[in-house]
Scaffold this active site. Structure first.
Site, PDB file in Angstrom:
ATOM      1  CG  HIS A 196      -2.231  -0.694   0.920  1.00 19.47           C
ATOM      2  ND1 HIS A 196      -3.093  -0.260  -0.067  1.00 19.47           N
ATOM      3  CD2 HIS A 196      -2.806  -1.798   1.449  1.00 19.47           C
ATOM      4  CE1 HIS A 196      -4.147  -1.061  -0.121  1.00 19.47           C
ATOM      5  NE2 HIS A 196      -3.992  -2.013   0.776  1.00 19.47           N
TER       6      HIS A 196
ATOM      7  CG  ASP B 270      -2.455   1.651   4.122  1.00 22.74           C
ATOM      8  OD1 ASP B 270      -2.323   2.607   3.318  1.00 22.74           O
ATOM      9  OD2 ASP B 270      -1.594   1.405   4.994  1.00 22.74           O
TER      10      ASP B 270
ATOM     11  CE1 TYR C 280      -8.209   6.163 -14.482  1.00 22.28           C
ATOM     12  CE2 TYR C 280      -6.735   6.955 -12.770  1.00 22.28           C
ATOM     13  CZ  TYR C 280      -7.370   5.914 -13.414  1.00 22.28           C
ATOM     14  OH  TYR C 280      -7.178   4.638 -12.970  1.00 22.28           O
TER      15      TYR C 280
ATOM     16  CD  GLU D  79      -0.617   3.750  12.542  1.00 17.65           C
ATOM     17  OE1 GLU D  79      -0.455   3.791  13.779  1.00 17.65           O
ATOM     18  OE2 GLU D  79      -0.679   2.693  11.887  1.00 17.65           O
TER      19      GLU D  79
END
Ligand SMILES: [Zn+2]
Ligand SMILES: [Zn+2]
Length: 451
Positions: free
Chosen positions: A149, A154, A352, A428
C-alpha cells in the site's frame, strides 16, 4: 459507545429540526439545521471519532499487512463488507469486480451523500521496516512483484470505515442517506477495465441517487499530519495520451521530390503543437501542458520513409479547455500534414478526466474541513499534475476531493518519501483528522450546514 452527552445532543438536533428553527435561513434558500444543532452534532461526532480511533489504527495495520493489486482486492473486499455489515449497513459486493457499496438510511428524510475510498495497492516492494510491513507478493505484467500500500489507500479505507461507524452511531438522527463506496483499481490495471469508471457504469451513483460525493487522498505533498488542502474547480490534472501517425510516401533520400517526406512534416508538427498552449489558450484561467514524448521514423540515412510515429501527453485542469486543446492538437497535426501532401492521424487514449471540485459545493463545505484540520489549512492550494479516477464521479454529481497531510510533525519536507515510494510511511496521527473530516462532510451536508 453512546454517552449521555451525545444522546442529549441528538435529541436537541431532532427537536430543533422538528420545530422548524432552521426556517430562519435566508429567503430563497433551503433551510438547513440551525447552528446550535450542528454544533451539538459536531460534539457527538468528535467523541465518536475519538472512540473508534483504536479500531481505525488496527484496521489500517491489518489492511497494510495484506495489500492486493487492482481488480484482485478479494480479501480486502470481504474484510470491508464484514465490518460494514456488523455496523448495520446494507452491503452490496462485487461492484466493478471487488468494489463494496454500503447504504445507511438515516432516521429522517433528506439527501444522499456518498463517501469514497480506493482499495488497491501497488507493485512495490516495501522498505519501511514497519512491524506490520507487507510481505505480500503478486503478479504484475507477467512478473512476480512485491505488493505494498505505497499510495496510502490503506489509510483511505480505514478512515472511511471509521467514518462509517461514526455515522452508523448517529443513524436515528441523520436527515438523509449515507452511501459508503469502496472502489477497486484506482491506479489502473494495464489492459483491464476497472475502477471508478466501471463503478459509475455499474450504477454506484444510482439507487439511491447520490446528491454529493466526497473523497480524499493522503500525502501528494509533504504537509504535516492532519493538514487539509484543496481548491475549487480543477484540483488534479486530466491526463490524456495521444499517438500521431504521419504518413508520407517513401523515396530515395537523394530525390525527395519523388515522394512525400514525413520526417519534415513531423518536425513541423512538433513545432506547431508548441503553439497550442503558448498562443491559442487563455492561460490566465488554468495551466495546461502538451508534450511530444516520442518520435520514431526512418531506417537508413538515404531513404525518405513512408511514415513517422509520434506520441505524447496532454495535461489539463479544466474540462472545457481539455476539449479545446484536443481539438486544436488534431487540427494542427492534420492541417500541417495536408499542406505537405501527407496525412496525420491522431489516436487518443483517454486518461482520467480532470478532478473537478464543484465550486458551490466546495465553498459550502469549506467550514466543515476547516473545523477538523490540524496543521495547515489551505482551501485554495495549487493544482497538482497527478491524476485520480475520483474524477469520474465528479463528472456525474457535485463532488469535492481534498488532500490530507501525513508527514510526521517536524520532519524535513526535502527528505520525505512521497506516495509510490517503497519507504512511503504516512503518520497515523492523521487518521483522526481523516475520520472527522469524512464524517463531518457527511453530517454537515445532510444537515444542510452552510445552505
Ligand atoms: Zn497512487
Ligand atoms: Zn492513490
Amino acid at each position: 459507545m453512546t454517552s449521555t452527552r451525545s444522546v442529549a445532543a441528538a435529541a436537541m438536533l431532532a427537536s430543533l429540526i422538528a420545530s422548524g428553527a432552521g426556517a430562519q435561513a435566508p429567503a430563497g434558500r433551503q433551510p438547513g439545521a440551525p447552528a446550535a444543532a450542528i454544533d451539538a452534532l459536531h460534539a457527538r461526532l468528535d467523541q465518536a471519532a475519538a472512540s473508534v480511533l483504536p479500531k481505525v489504527v488496527a484496521w489500517r495495520r491489518d489492511l497494510h499487512a495484506h495489500p492486493e493489486l487492482g481488480n484482485q482486492e478479494v480479501r480486502t473486499s470481504a474484510f470491508l463488507a464484514e465490518q460494514l455489515r456488523a455496523m448495520g449497513y446494507e452491503v452490496r459486493t462485487g461492484v466493478a469486480k471487488t468494489g463494496v457499496v454500503a447504504v445507511l438510511k438515516g432516521g429522517r428524510p433528506g439527501p444522499v451523500v456518498a463517501l469514497r475510498a480506493d482499495m488497491d495497492a501497488l507493485p512495490v516492494t516495501e522498505e519501511t521496516g514497519l512491524p506490520f510491513a507487507s510481505k505480500a507478493r503478486g503478479e504484475y505484467g507477467g512478473r512476480e512483484v512485491g505488493v505494498m500500500h505505497a499510495c496510502g489507500h490503506d489509510f483511505h479505507m480505514s478512515m472511511l470505515l471509521g467514518a462509517a461507524e461514526v455515522l452508523a452511531g448517529m443513524k436515528a438522527d441523520l436527515p438523509g442517506t449515507v452511501k459508503i463506496v469502496f472502489q477497486p483499481a484506482e491506479e489502473g490495471v494495464p489492459g483491464e477495465p476497472g475502477g471508478a469508471e466501471v463503478m459509475v457504469k455499474e450504477g454506484v451513483l444510482d439507487n439511491p441517487k447520490v446528491d454529493a460525493m466526497f473523497g480524499l487522498h493522503v500525502g501528494i505533498t509533504p504537509l504535516e499530519a492532519g493538514s487539509i488542502t484543496f481548491r475549487p474547480k480543477g484540483l488534479m490534472a486530466g491526463g490524456d495520451t495521444y499517438r500521431l501517425v504521419v504518413k508520407g510516401r517513401q523515396t530515395h533520400g537523394a530525390m525527395p521530390w519523388a515522394g512525400v517526406d514525413p520526417i519534415v512534416v513531423a518536425a513541423q508538427i512538433v513545432l506547431g503543437l508548441q503553439t497550442v498552449v503558448s498562443r491559442q489558450i487563455d492561460l490566465t484561467t488554468a495551466p495546461a501542458v502538451v508534450t511530444v514524448g516520442t518520435i520514431e521514423g526512418g531506417s537508413r540515412h538515404n531513404i525518405v520513409p513512408d511514415e513517422v510515429r509520434m506520441s505524447g501527453t496532454i495535461r489539463t485542469f479544466d474540462p472545457g479547455m481539455r476539449k479545446e486543446i484536443l481539438a486544436r492538437v488534431k487540427r494542427t497535426a492534420e492541417n500541417i500534414a495536408e499542406a505537405a501532401g501527407a496525412t496525420a492521424e491522431l489516436i487518443l487514449d483517454e486518461g482520467y478526466p480532470v478532478t473537478w471540485n464543484d465550486p458551490a459545493l466546495t465553498e459550502r463545505m469549506t467550514p466543515s474541513l476547516k473545523r477538523v484540520a490540524a496543521g495547515t489549512f489551505n482551501p485554495n492550494t495549487q493544482p497538482t499534475t497527478t491524476s485520480e479516477d475520483f474524477s469520474y464521479y465528479g463528472q456525474k454529481v457535485p463532488a469535492l476531493y481534498f488532500f490530507l497531510g501525513v508527514a510526521p510533525k517536524g520532519s524535513d519536507p526535502s527528505a520525505w518519501a512521497a506516495n509510490h515510494s517503497p519507504r512511503f510511511s504516512p503518520d497515523e496521527a492523521a487518521l483522526i483528522t481523516g475520520v472527522r473530516a469524512l464524517s463531518s462532510l457527511a453530517v454537515d451536508y445532510l444537515a444542510g450546514a452552510g445552505k
